[in-house]
Design a protein around this motif. Structure first.
Motif, PDB file in Angstrom:
ATOM      1  N   ASN A 232      13.831  -8.216  -1.498  1.00  0.00           N
ATOM      2  CA  ASN A 232      14.443  -8.785   0.139  1.00  0.00           C
ATOM      3  C   ASN A 232      12.842  -9.456   0.589  1.00  0.00           C
ATOM      4  N   ASP A 233      11.693  -9.319  -0.029  1.00  0.00           N
ATOM      5  CA  ASP A 233      10.939 -10.522   0.749  1.00  0.00           C
ATOM      6  C   ASP A 233      10.790 -12.136  -0.096  1.00  0.00           C
ATOM      7  N   SER A 234      11.421 -12.196  -0.824  1.00  0.00           N
ATOM      8  CA  SER A 234      11.420 -13.348  -0.878  1.00  0.00           C
ATOM      9  C   SER A 234      12.683 -13.934  -0.333  1.00  0.00           C
ATOM     10  N   LYS A 235      13.325 -13.078   0.678  1.00  0.00           N
ATOM     11  CA  LYS A 235      14.247 -14.341   1.615  1.00  0.00           C
ATOM     12  C   LYS A 235      13.363 -15.367   2.255  1.00  0.00           C
ATOM     13  N   THR A 236      14.180 -16.187   1.985  1.00  0.00           N
ATOM     14  CA  THR A 236      13.532 -18.095   3.052  1.00  0.00           C
ATOM     15  C   THR A 236      12.650 -17.284   4.284  1.00  0.00           C
ATOM     16  N   PHE A 237      12.660 -16.263   5.161  1.00  0.00           N
ATOM     17  CA  PHE A 237      12.589 -16.500   6.642  1.00  0.00           C
ATOM     18  C   PHE A 237      11.397 -14.992   6.399  1.00  0.00           C
ATOM     19  N   PHE A 238      10.994 -14.883   5.144  1.00  0.00           N
ATOM     20  CA  PHE A 238       9.830 -14.728   5.343  1.00  0.00           C
ATOM     21  C   PHE A 238       8.251 -15.414   5.036  1.00  0.00           C
ATOM     22  N   GLY A 239       9.452 -16.483   4.391  1.00  0.00           N
ATOM     23  CA  GLY A 239       7.380 -17.943   4.408  1.00  0.00           C
ATOM     24  C   GLY A 239       7.195 -17.304   3.504  1.00  0.00           C
ATOM     25  N   LEU A 240       7.177 -15.852   2.306  1.00  0.00           N
ATOM     26  CA  LEU A 240       6.217 -15.428   1.050  1.00  0.00           C
ATOM     27  C   LEU A 240       6.100 -16.283  -0.067  1.00  0.00           C
ATOM     28  N   SER A 241       4.927 -16.836  -1.286  1.00  0.00           N
ATOM     29  CA  SER A 241       4.668 -16.735  -2.101  1.00  0.00           C
ATOM     30  C   SER A 241       4.954 -15.941  -3.002  1.00  0.00           C
ATOM     31  N   ALA A 242       4.779 -16.109  -4.093  1.00  0.00           N
ATOM     32  CA  ALA A 242       5.102 -14.648  -5.262  1.00  0.00           C
ATOM     33  C   ALA A 242       3.624 -13.816  -4.811  1.00  0.00           C
ATOM     34  N   ASP A 243       2.396 -14.687  -4.779  1.00  0.00           N
ATOM     35  CA  ASP A 243       1.228 -14.095  -4.506  1.00  0.00           C
ATOM     36  C   ASP A 243       1.162 -13.092  -2.599  1.00  0.00           C
ATOM     37  N   GLY A 244       2.042 -13.490  -2.341  1.00  0.00           N
ATOM     38  CA  GLY A 244       2.492 -13.248  -1.078  1.00  0.00           C
ATOM     39  C   GLY A 244       3.375 -12.176  -1.228  1.00  0.00           C
ATOM     40  N   ILE A 245       4.451 -11.776  -1.737  1.00  0.00           N
ATOM     41  CA  ILE A 245       5.102 -10.534  -1.500  1.00  0.00           C
ATOM     42  C   ILE A 245       4.366  -9.667  -2.768  1.00  0.00           C
ATOM     43  N   ALA A 246       3.556 -10.123  -3.476  1.00  0.00           N
ATOM     44  CA  ALA A 246       2.436  -9.052  -4.363  1.00  0.00           C
ATOM     45  C   ALA A 246       1.332  -8.364  -3.418  1.00  0.00           C
ATOM     46  N   ALA A 247       1.119  -9.197  -2.219  1.00  0.00           N
ATOM     47  CA  ALA A 247       0.594  -8.683  -1.331  1.00  0.00           C
ATOM     48  C   ALA A 247       1.075  -7.239  -0.652  1.00  0.00           C
ATOM     49  N   GLY A 248       2.222  -7.721  -0.154  1.00  0.00           N
ATOM     50  CA  GLY A 248       3.116  -6.139   0.283  1.00  0.00           C
ATOM     51  C   GLY A 248       3.351  -5.183  -0.753  1.00  0.00           C
ATOM     52  N   LEU A 249       3.746  -5.238  -1.967  1.00  0.00           N
ATOM     53  CA  LEU A 249       3.400  -4.356  -3.057  1.00  0.00           C
ATOM     54  C   LEU A 249       2.318  -3.484  -2.850  1.00  0.00           C
ATOM     55  N   ALA A 250       1.231  -4.307  -2.670  1.00  0.00           N
ATOM     56  CA  ALA A 250      -0.588  -3.677  -2.764  1.00  0.00           C
ATOM     57  C   ALA A 250      -0.741  -3.013  -1.393  1.00  0.00           C
ATOM     58  N   SER A 251       0.510  -3.520  -0.217  1.00  0.00           N
ATOM     59  CA  SER A 251       0.046  -2.164   0.861  1.00  0.00           C
ATOM     60  C   SER A 251       0.868  -0.776   0.623  1.00  0.00           C
ATOM     61  N   LEU A 252       1.302  -1.261  -0.047  1.00  0.00           N
ATOM     62  CA  LEU A 252       2.671   0.803  -0.684  1.00  0.00           C
ATOM     63  C   LEU A 252       1.769   0.967  -1.552  1.00  0.00           C
ATOM     64  N   LEU A 253       1.364   0.567  -2.512  1.00  0.00           N
ATOM     65  CA  LEU A 253       0.493   2.052  -3.705  1.00  0.00           C
ATOM     66  C   LEU A 253      -0.600   2.276  -2.964  1.00  0.00           C
ATOM     67  N   ALA A 254      -1.635   0.693  -2.225  1.00  0.00           N
ATOM     68  CA  ALA A 254      -2.482   1.698  -1.604  1.00  0.00           C
ATOM     69  C   ALA A 254      -2.091   2.631  -0.554  1.00  0.00           C
ATOM     70  N   ILE A 255      -0.476   2.913   0.267  1.00  0.00           N
ATOM     71  CA  ILE A 255      -0.061   4.454   1.202  1.00  0.00           C
ATOM     72  C   ILE A 255      -0.077   4.930  -0.401  1.00  0.00           C
ATOM     73  N   ALA A 256       0.889   4.787  -0.682  1.00  0.00           N
ATOM     74  CA  ALA A 256       0.967   5.970  -2.269  1.00  0.00           C
ATOM     75  C   ALA A 256      -0.317   6.762  -2.720  1.00  0.00           C
TER      76      ALA A 256
ATOM     77  N   SER B  14      -2.907   7.379  -1.708  1.00  0.00           N
ATOM     78  CA  SER B  14      -4.748   7.447  -0.351  1.00  0.00           C
ATOM     79  C   SER B  14      -4.792   8.763  -0.638  1.00  0.00           C
ATOM     80  N   ASP B  15      -5.619   9.749   0.641  1.00  0.00           N
ATOM     81  CA  ASP B  15      -6.229  11.071  -0.334  1.00  0.00           C
ATOM     82  C   ASP B  15      -4.527  11.282   0.613  1.00  0.00           C
ATOM     83  N   GLU B  16      -4.877  11.276   1.906  1.00  0.00           N
ATOM     84  CA  GLU B  16      -3.121  11.917   2.627  1.00  0.00           C
ATOM     85  C   GLU B  16      -2.186  12.522   1.063  1.00  0.00           C
ATOM     86  N   TYR B  17      -1.346  11.998   0.440  1.00  0.00           N
ATOM     87  CA  TYR B  17      -0.668  12.071   0.535  1.00  0.00           C
ATOM     88  C   TYR B  17      -1.178  11.867  -1.090  1.00  0.00           C
TER      89      TYR B  17
END
Length: 212
Positions: free
Chosen positions: A95-119, A121-124
């Motif tokens: 879904n991040d590849s939808k046109t209106f987000f304007g993301l490149s492949a590395d931009g999509i990967a950056a979003g995935l990186a945020s999820l990995l950082a959350i998962a 984290s010491d908290e979780y």
């Protein structure tokens, strides 16, 4: 005691069939959906919790489907709703590849990186007593069918995405699977999986988990 997998993703984890009419909601039965098939194949050692939401992105509010499609919010909810878990699978990025987000492949990967950082984290990690992560890169979008306008330009982005995801997984020290090596998006709508795709993905994920 069986270990627990939390399968986190979008419509393809939810079990949405290839769409012929975008206004009609449909969902495969449990006998077709890949997370359910995964759980059955790994019994009695593992059980699977399904956490798929159609339209979910890795890290962005959707201007059409709503802010609750932001995967960062959803991941926190899932990790606080279930547990303890032993393995988290994440399959997002389509879904991040939808046109209106304007993301490149590395931009999509950056979003995935945020999820990995959350998962990671010491908290979780502390909340669940520690768990491993399997990052699954979805197969490329085909840009055809009734939702193709939403995904204009998505094929090139999603073809390039596995390389970024593999490098991201290595950098974050998590496991990785390129789903595109095992399945393809349905030509009916270019995004969702047919029953054979769900089965093949379940088998590929099961084999990967058995080798962790």
């Amino acid at each position: 005691m069986a270990k627990t997998i939390l399968a986190y993703g979008d419509s393809n984890t939810h079990g949405t069939p290839p769409m012929t009419d975008r206004m009609v909601y449909a969902r495969y039965g449990a006998d077709v959906r890949w997370p359910t098939l995964l759980g059955r194949s790994l019994q009695p050692d593992w059980q699977v919790i399904e956490a798929g939401l159609p339209g979910r992105t890795a890290a962005h509010d959707c201007p059409v489907m709503g802010t609750h499609r932001n995967g960062q919010v959803g991941l926190r909810i899932a990790l606080e709703s279930h547990g303890p878990i032993d393995l988290l699978t994440i399959m997002l990025g389509t879904n991040d590849s939808k046109t209106f987000f304007g993301l490149s492949a590395d931009g999509i990967a950056a979003g995935l990186a945020s999820l990995l950082a959350i998962a990671q984290s010491d908290e979780y990690q502390t909340r669940h007593g520690g768990f491993e992560i399997l990052l699954i890169c979805p197969p490329p979008v085909l840009e055809q069918g009734p939702i193709s306008a939403d995904f204009f330009g998505a094929n090139a982005k999603t073809v390039a995405l596995p390389e970024y995801c593999a490098k991201l997984a290595a950098a974050r020290g998590v496991h990785f699977l390129d789903a595109g090596k095992h399945i393809a998006s349905s030509p009916v709508d270019g995004v969702h999986f047919d029953p054979a795709g769900h089965l093949a993905l379940a088998q590929a994920v099961a084999a990967r988990i058995k080798n962790l």
